[in-house]
Design a protein around this motif. Sequence first.
Motif, PDB file in Angstrom:
ATOM      1  N   THR A   7      51.791  48.342  47.022  1.00 13.44           N
ATOM      2  CA  THR A   7      52.515  47.626  48.061  1.00 13.44           C
ATOM      3  C   THR A   7      53.849  48.308  48.314  1.00 13.44           C
ATOM      4  O   THR A   7      54.543  48.725  47.388  1.00 13.44           O
ATOM      5  N   CYS A  14      55.594  41.001  40.220  1.00 20.69           N
ATOM      6  CA  CYS A  14      54.515  40.307  40.919  1.00 20.69           C
ATOM      7  C   CYS A  14      54.746  38.805  40.839  1.00 20.69           C
ATOM      8  O   CYS A  14      54.966  38.270  39.746  1.00 20.69           O
ATOM      9  N   THR A  17      51.434  37.340  38.654  1.00 18.73           N
ATOM     10  CA  THR A  17      51.228  37.812  37.283  1.00 18.73           C
ATOM     11  C   THR A  17      52.526  38.024  36.532  1.00 18.73           C
ATOM     12  O   THR A  17      52.531  38.054  35.305  1.00 18.73           O
ATOM     13  N   SER A  23      52.041  45.331  42.750  1.00 19.77           N
ATOM     14  CA  SER A  23      50.625  45.332  42.444  1.00 19.77           C
ATOM     15  C   SER A  23      49.914  46.362  43.308  1.00 19.77           C
ATOM     16  O   SER A  23      50.312  46.637  44.437  1.00 19.77           O
ATOM     17  N   THR A  24      48.852  46.939  42.783  1.00 24.41           N
ATOM     18  CA  THR A  24      48.030  47.899  43.519  1.00 24.41           C
ATOM     19  C   THR A  24      46.976  47.151  44.315  1.00 24.41           C
ATOM     20  O   THR A  24      46.294  46.263  43.784  1.00 24.41           O
ATOM     21  N   ALA A  25      46.835  47.506  45.583  1.00 30.26           N
ATOM     22  CA  ALA A  25      45.847  46.843  46.447  1.00 30.26           C
ATOM     23  C   ALA A  25      44.446  47.307  46.085  1.00 30.26           C
ATOM     24  O   ALA A  25      44.139  48.498  46.146  1.00 30.26           O
ATOM     25  N   PRO A  52      48.114  44.982  36.950  1.00 28.77           N
ATOM     26  CA  PRO A  52      48.249  44.018  38.057  1.00 28.77           C
ATOM     27  C   PRO A  52      47.688  44.604  39.345  1.00 28.77           C
ATOM     28  O   PRO A  52      47.989  45.745  39.708  1.00 28.77           O
ATOM     29  N   VAL A  53      46.850  43.825  40.036  1.00 32.64           N
ATOM     30  CA  VAL A  53      46.269  44.272  41.301  1.00 32.64           C
ATOM     31  C   VAL A  53      46.299  43.114  42.300  1.00 32.64           C
ATOM     32  O   VAL A  53      46.467  41.947  41.933  1.00 32.64           O
ATOM     33  N   THR A  54      46.149  43.468  43.565  1.00 30.30           N
ATOM     34  CA  THR A  54      45.982  42.477  44.625  1.00 30.30           C
ATOM     35  C   THR A  54      44.567  42.645  45.164  1.00 30.30           C
ATOM     36  O   THR A  54      44.202  43.732  45.627  1.00 30.30           O
ATOM     37  N   ASP A  60      46.765  37.853  43.953  1.00 29.35           N
ATOM     38  CA  ASP A  60      47.012  38.766  42.842  1.00 29.35           C
ATOM     39  C   ASP A  60      46.156  38.406  41.641  1.00 29.35           C
ATOM     40  O   ASP A  60      45.770  37.243  41.441  1.00 29.35           O
ATOM     41  N   TRP A  62      44.646  40.289  37.519  1.00 30.08           N
ATOM     42  CA  TRP A  62      44.704  41.360  36.531  1.00 30.08           C
ATOM     43  C   TRP A  62      43.373  42.101  36.527  1.00 30.08           C
ATOM     44  O   TRP A  62      42.314  41.478  36.526  1.00 30.08           O
ATOM     45  N   ASP A 324      45.644  32.434  35.336  1.00 26.91           N
ATOM     46  CA  ASP A 324      45.576  33.752  35.962  1.00 26.91           C
ATOM     47  C   ASP A 324      44.122  34.210  36.068  1.00 26.91           C
ATOM     48  O   ASP A 324      43.310  33.959  35.165  1.00 26.91           O
TER      49      ASP A 324
END
Length: 431
Positions: A7, A14, A17, A23-25, A52-54, A60, A62, A324
């Motif tokens: 992002t 984040c 999280t 976070s990485t898309a 952490p990702v989206t 969001d 994990w 989460d």
Amino acid sequence: MTSPHATAGPPTHCPVTGAAGPSTALYGPHLDGDAMPALYERLRRDHGPVAPVTIAPGVDAWLVIGHRELLQLTRDEQDFSHDPRRWSLLREGRVPADSPILPMVGWRPALLFNDGQQHRRMRAAVSAALAGINGHELRRSVRATAEEVIESFAERSEADLVADYARKLPMRVITMLLGVDDQTGRHLVEAVAGTVAATAESADASKRMGAILLQLIEEKRRRRGNDITSALLHHPARLTDEEVLHNLVVMFVAGNQTTVNWIATTLRILLCDPQFRSSLTGGHLSVDDALDLVLWRFPPTQNFPARYATRDMTFGGQAVRTGDMLILGLAGANADPQILPDDGTPVVGNRSHLAFGAGPHICPAQDPARLITRTAVDTIRHRLPDLELAVPQGELEWIKSPWSRGLAALPVRFTAPVLSQHPDPSTRRAR
């Protein structure tokens, strides 16, 4: 250097999280299958085994890409639940109603979305239904069906083995196993595809899917057959019609697309790796070795939702909070350098991959899926022995998906065979 898929903006935390940095898309047009391994390694380098990702706009989660951590995630039902009703974002109304992730994680009365006793009760019925499949009969049916599918395009001397073969064969076999006739099976496939497409038409497709399966269930209640649907309905676990319906959906959706990808990617390896193909022809390697190589390097399902934390904890070096979502990073965990040899190549015969998951929720259909895939690959290899790619290998493309690892197309050419008569009619599938 910041990942090009992260992002935009300066490092933050984040909001879901709490992880440091953006976070990485894990969605969008950059998700080409060839680029995903590098993405996993960037995540591993930057965040460790849990990243952490989206997974959709505003959603969001994990991504668990450590082999050891993924085993813990899948085996520990106390700390990690399969029930999406525990998902904090959903409970707090923070997931948009039109989010593309909802069709995949919405709760249903099926083994995939339950824990403990309820999961064990439904899994007992599903496992018994799958164990009741006669392997010899299934192999004959797959071979006969594969012959029919091959003959539908053989005279052209060219084909797309994804559209013309890999997508057609599993669908016909799985609908047969469910006890569905060909015409109804085609309608069911269309309805399921529309349901999981997450478009404006998905609601109508879901209604059609439900209507088809309910009609099938009513028919099998009245007249028991030698099929999976009948086995589920008459198992001592006493599944309700609704439970049978949703477990059929899970089996059909998961089984069909996974097998499509497995067949196509195995054929890709045989077409693109002359040394492997030569070893296979010479008897030094088996088709099963090729199947296992695919499961290690190109698992048909590369990421799978989801588990939900039942308490606050430190997991994989990250502060995971109650509710989460954690995504099973199957492809990333298979590439974990902690469990691979120094050269990073999986050892032939090693089946400790996580392509089918692990723990109580490990895929119960992996044996029939392997039989279908092995027979599909064997049949076309022997029927069209001079198969070759019709385009340069570099032009082959993967579908753009964070969940599925499959080829968009596999164009080939070959010498049109002299069409033989079908095998013994007793092996032909009843119509």
